[in-house]
Design an enzyme around this catalytic site. Structure first.
Site, PDB file in Angstrom:
ATOM      1  N   GLN A 179      -2.060   3.343  -4.757  1.00  0.00           N
ATOM      2  CA  GLN A 179      -3.138   4.012  -3.998  1.00  0.00           C
ATOM      3  C   GLN A 179      -4.532   3.893  -4.617  1.00  0.00           C
ATOM      4  O   GLN A 179      -5.487   3.605  -3.905  1.00  0.00           O
ATOM      5  CB  GLN A 179      -2.762   5.467  -3.730  1.00  0.00           C
ATOM      6  CG  GLN A 179      -1.733   5.518  -2.622  1.00  0.00           C
ATOM      7  CD  GLN A 179      -1.334   6.921  -2.236  1.00  0.00           C
ATOM      8  OE1 GLN A 179      -2.060   7.869  -2.433  1.00  0.00           O
ATOM      9  NE2 GLN A 179      -0.138   7.025  -1.673  1.00  0.00           N
ATOM     10  N   ASP A 198      -6.167   0.595  -3.660  1.00  0.00           N
ATOM     11  CA  ASP A 198      -6.081   0.199  -2.255  1.00  0.00           C
ATOM     12  C   ASP A 198      -7.470  -0.094  -1.675  1.00  0.00           C
ATOM     13  O   ASP A 198      -8.111   0.768  -1.070  1.00  0.00           O
ATOM     14  CB  ASP A 198      -5.366   1.300  -1.470  1.00  0.00           C
ATOM     15  CG  ASP A 198      -5.077   0.875  -0.037  1.00  0.00           C
ATOM     16  OD1 ASP A 198      -5.586  -0.173   0.395  1.00  0.00           O
ATOM     17  OD2 ASP A 198      -4.357   1.613   0.645  1.00  0.00           O
ATOM     18  N   ARG A 215       0.794  -1.228   0.000  1.00  0.00           N
ATOM     19  CA  ARG A 215       0.000   0.000   0.000  1.00  0.00           C
ATOM     20  C   ARG A 215       0.823   1.273   0.000  1.00  0.00           C
ATOM     21  O   ARG A 215       0.300   2.351  -0.290  1.00  0.00           O
ATOM     22  CB  ARG A 215      -0.938  -0.009   1.208  1.00  0.00           C
ATOM     23  CG  ARG A 215      -1.874  -1.181   1.149  1.00  0.00           C
ATOM     24  CD  ARG A 215      -2.497  -1.439   2.498  1.00  0.00           C
ATOM     25  NE  ARG A 215      -3.539  -0.504   2.821  1.00  0.00           N
ATOM     26  CZ  ARG A 215      -4.027  -0.353   4.041  1.00  0.00           C
ATOM     27  NH1 ARG A 215      -3.537  -1.061   5.047  1.00  0.00           N
ATOM     28  NH2 ARG A 215      -4.997   0.498   4.275  1.00  0.00           N
TER      29      ARG A 215
HETATM   30  P1  NAD Z   1      -4.519  -1.566  10.343  1.00  0.00           P
HETATM   31  O1  NAD Z   1      -5.931  -1.829   9.977  1.00  0.00           O
HETATM   32  O2  NAD Z   1      -3.488  -2.618  10.106  1.00  0.00           O
HETATM   33  O3  NAD Z   1      -4.480  -1.195  11.886  1.00  0.00           O
HETATM   34  C1  NAD Z   1      -5.240  -0.130  12.395  1.00  0.00           C
HETATM   35  C2  NAD Z   1      -4.410   0.657  13.376  1.00  0.00           C
HETATM   36  O4  NAD Z   1      -4.232  -0.119  14.557  1.00  0.00           O
HETATM   37  C3  NAD Z   1      -3.010   1.005  12.882  1.00  0.00           C
HETATM   38  O5  NAD Z   1      -2.867   2.411  12.876  1.00  0.00           O
HETATM   39  C4  NAD Z   1      -2.101   0.342  13.892  1.00  0.00           C
HETATM   40  O6  NAD Z   1      -0.928   1.107  14.171  1.00  0.00           O
HETATM   41  C5  NAD Z   1      -2.995   0.247  15.102  1.00  0.00           C
HETATM   42  N1  NAD Z   1      -2.575  -0.720  16.115  1.00  0.00           N
HETATM   43  C6  NAD Z   1      -2.105  -1.978  15.948  1.00  0.00           C
HETATM   44  N2  NAD Z   1      -1.816  -2.539  17.136  1.00  0.00           N
HETATM   45  C7  NAD Z   1      -2.110  -1.630  18.089  1.00  0.00           C
HETATM   46  C8  NAD Z   1      -2.035  -1.616  19.493  1.00  0.00           C
HETATM   47  N3  NAD Z   1      -1.588  -2.663  20.180  1.00  0.00           N
HETATM   48  N4  NAD Z   1      -2.421  -0.506  20.137  1.00  0.00           N
HETATM   49  C9  NAD Z   1      -2.883   0.573  19.445  1.00  0.00           C
HETATM   50  N5  NAD Z   1      -2.988   0.628  18.127  1.00  0.00           N
HETATM   51  C10 NAD Z   1      -2.594  -0.460  17.448  1.00  0.00           C
HETATM   52  O7  NAD Z   1      -3.995  -0.229   9.681  1.00  0.00           O
HETATM   53  P2  NAD Z   1      -4.480   0.462   8.361  1.00  0.00           P
HETATM   54  O8  NAD Z   1      -5.572   1.382   8.638  1.00  0.00           O
HETATM   55  O9  NAD Z   1      -4.677  -0.582   7.347  1.00  0.00           O
HETATM   56  O10 NAD Z   1      -3.228   1.335   8.009  1.00  0.00           O
HETATM   57  C11 NAD Z   1      -1.935   0.842   8.178  1.00  0.00           C
HETATM   58  C12 NAD Z   1      -0.954   1.838   7.693  1.00  0.00           C
HETATM   59  O11 NAD Z   1      -0.885   1.825   6.286  1.00  0.00           O
HETATM   60  C13 NAD Z   1      -1.196   3.267   8.074  1.00  0.00           C
HETATM   61  O12 NAD Z   1       0.051   3.845   8.368  1.00  0.00           O
HETATM   62  C14 NAD Z   1      -1.716   3.867   6.852  1.00  0.00           C
HETATM   63  O13 NAD Z   1      -1.500   5.259   6.804  1.00  0.00           O
HETATM   64  C15 NAD Z   1      -0.833   3.169   5.896  1.00  0.00           C
HETATM   65  N6  NAD Z   1      -1.305   3.338   4.583  1.00  0.00           N
HETATM   66  C16 NAD Z   1      -0.466   3.951   3.762  1.00  0.00           C
HETATM   67  C17 NAD Z   1      -0.858   4.186   2.492  1.00  0.00           C
HETATM   68  C18 NAD Z   1       0.079   4.872   1.586  1.00  0.00           C
HETATM   69  O14 NAD Z   1       1.224   5.081   1.907  1.00  0.00           O
HETATM   70  N7  NAD Z   1      -0.377   5.269   0.455  1.00  0.00           N
HETATM   71  C19 NAD Z   1      -2.101   3.772   2.061  1.00  0.00           C
HETATM   72  C20 NAD Z   1      -2.939   3.113   2.936  1.00  0.00           C
HETATM   73  C21 NAD Z   1      -2.525   2.906   4.209  1.00  0.00           C
END
Ligand code: NAD
Length: 379
Positions: free
Chosen positions: A126, A129, A120
């Site tokens: 993007q 995604d 991602r």
């Molecule tokens: P996810 O669904 O894997 O997890 C949700 C959130 O839970 C995350 O922010 C994670 O840090 C948090 N988490 C995990 N364990 C935890 C704990 N023990 N206590 C508290 N919080 C905890 O995450 P997501 O929404 O799929 O996103 C993951 C990452 O991917 C993010 O940094 C997002 O910005 C990134 N992302 C980047 C892009 C890009 O660069 N274009 C696109 C999509 C997502």
């Protein structure tokens, strides 16, 4: 080349992999599109709508015979059995948690592309995604469910019958879903705090209106690819204990924490629940058959604790907004397909970083690096 959409078969699944709106782009790229009759019914996309947009409306067996078969979730066993070598299947196949499906697809000689494995952080990924598009919907809906379950107002209200203070909402996990939950709760007028184990999320949470909570007892736990890493046992206990104090000071808690390929971390323990006031509401987006972010939460069920805390096990939220979820997913799949088409055929370059991330099985083998060990003979 023929691309088809099959009707989803998982219980409660209301989404569909393509919507009429995207068909013109696919057809302009030289693709023929077939849609299984009734595939869009549960998300309010009619067979006529697909036909008007240029799709063929076909039987299930015809749809399963196309060169590229599109799904939202995992196909059922009968659909897998109907596939033949060389066909391409694209969907969110959860390969990390379903090794049997992966093996069945490899054995069938199918090229399986799983959108939930997309790298991602690649900028060109993007538009494809699907995890983010669906998480956005889930976060929005979680905040609405919390507001609907809560026995008081979210906003500050000043009326002739008295003043209502705004609800105090805590969002645990500020990835894509958490940020959308924060924004939605704020738009409803709540006062929102947020916490994540990845400190880099602080600025994002603050930008959508939350106050970020930092825990003093555990350090940062950022992992690879923008995800969190799994906490150690000591970190987990320290986190649970320190979070409990914050949780008790909030009326509503929305939990979204995930670690890829692992059981969701337990953030709200039995003790933390006992310290919450009667009438508090928790929406656990991590709720899963393996357990969720909240002690006692059950996917798809709402339970009330002895001390009056309502816990909503919020599984499958994108499917509860099937029209928006399908439209966004369809755009993700379309972006992927258009990026793969060269001269009217799929060009699957396994050396490409994006493709290597999503291709799970190919030519009868499990090829994904995160899974290929399952192909090794047992010692
Ligand atoms: P996810 O669904 O894997 O997890 C949700 C959130 O839970 C995350 O922010 C994670 O840090 C948090 N988490 C995990 N364990 C935890 C704990 N023990 N206590 C508290 N919080 C905890 O995450 P997501 O929404 O799929 O996103 C993951 C990452 O991917 C993010 O940094 C997002 O910005 C990134 N992302 C980047 C892009 C890009 O660069 N274009 C696109 C999509 C997502």
């Amino acid at each position: 080349m023929k691309v088809s959409v099959v009707k989803e078969s998982a219980p409660g699944e209301r989404r569909v992999a393509l919507v009429p709106e995207v068909l013109s782009k696919l057809r302009a790229a030289g693709l023929e599109v077939d849609v299984e009759a009734g595939a869009g019914d549960r998300s309010w996309f009619t067979d006529d709508g697909y036909a008007e947009a240029g799709a063929g409306v076909v039987s299930r067996s015809e749809a399963l015979a196309a060169d590229v078969v599109l799904t939202v979730g995992k196909p059922d066993a009968a659909a897998v059995a109907a596939l033949r070598p060389g066909q391409v299947l694209i969907g969110m196949l959860s390969p990390l948690t379903d090794p049997d499906l992966v093996q069945a697809l490899a054995s069938a000689g199918v090229t399986a592309i799983s959108l939930d494995m997309l790298p991602r952080t690649l900028p060109r990924a993007q538009p494809m995604d699907a995890l983010s598009s669906q998480a956005n919907i889930a976060g929005y809906k979680a905040a609405l469910i919390a507001a609907a379950e809560y026995g008081r107002f979210f906003p500050l209200l000043i009326t002739a019958a008295g003043t209502a203070r705004p609800a105090r909402v805590l969002v645990l996990g500020t990835g894509v879903a958490g940020l959308q939950a924060i924004g939605t709760a704020r738009r409803l007028g709540a006062v929102v705090s947020a916490y994540d184990v990845r400190p880099e999320t602080r600025a994002e949470a603050e930008s959508v209106g939350a106050t970020f909570i930092e825990l003093s007892t555990i350090g940062p736990a950022s992992g690879e690819g923008g995800y969190a890493r799994e906490l150690t046992e000591d970190e987990r206990l320290a986190q649970q204990q320190e979070l409990a104090g914050h949780i008790a000071r909030h009326d509503v808690v929305i939990t979204t924490a995930q670690v890829p390929g692992r059981r969701p971390p337990l953030l709200v323990t039995e003790d933390a629940l006992k310290a919450m006031a009667a009438g508090s509401v928790i929406v656990d987006m991590g709720a899963s058959p393996l357990g969720g972010n909240v002690a006692g939460s059950e996917p798809g069920r709402t339970v009330v604790t002895d001390n009056g805390v309502t816990i909503v096990g919020a599984a499958g939220l994108p499917s509860t907004m099937p029209t928006a979820a399908s439209a966004m997913y369809a755009r993700n799949v379309t972006a992927l397909l258009l990026s793969l088409i060269s001269d009217g055929a799929l060009a699957l370059d396994g050396d490409d970083e994006l493709l290597a991330g999503v291709i799970v099985t190919r030519d009868g083998a499990i090829v994904h690096p995160a899974l290929s060990h399952t192909n090794e003979p047992e010692a």
